[in-house]
Design a protein around this motif. Sequence first.
Motif: not given
Length: 204
Positions: A31-32, A67, A95, A118, A121
């Motif tokens: 994730g981010v 995240t 990202i 992402d 996100g």
Amino acid sequence: MHIIVLEAGLVGSTSRTREITPSQELNYDSGVLIRVSDHELSYQQAGRQNLAEALMLHARDTVQVRTQHGPSIGNCNAIPYVFFSPCPHVTSLMIPTRNKHNFDQEGYLTHETIALEDIQGVRMLLERATSLAQHEVLPHRDQILLPERHLKSHHAKRIDSKKKALLGALAWAAPRLRAERCFPNSNLEYVRFSAASLRSRLGV
């Protein structure tokens, strides 16, 4: 004021970043990244709370977004704000991007790869953070780079060299930006541009 820098870049952990987050391995599939430093320099100013990091963590807690959180490899676009802004509240939403600048780990030309999830996100985190920022932002229990936990491996000479390089780039660019062109249109501009180029090399 809170400065949130948006980036797409390489992520990963090193022996230096593991000094701060020993149990976390940053990767391209989780994730981010809520980023708190580049490879050498933390975003947090000495002795001052970084509430931009806290803001993004509060946003993370209230949205369904994958995240990661921590210091990462490479350089970052937040560093000019760390060097030249009095604002202590700086963080980055990154990202994870495989093959950044279109080169793989072996140096072959290839396409960059990111997860569409992402991108979504980042949008959700920014929307929530914008709403939360309308009220007082309080510290968050998961903040990493508190004063007693700054990166221990900073090398002052390299940090000073990086700052000098950024100042040189600014000296070179300033008259060109004011004139709104890269190449001179007159003898006077030629002199001004040449003088700026000289200043950028001499660091004056």
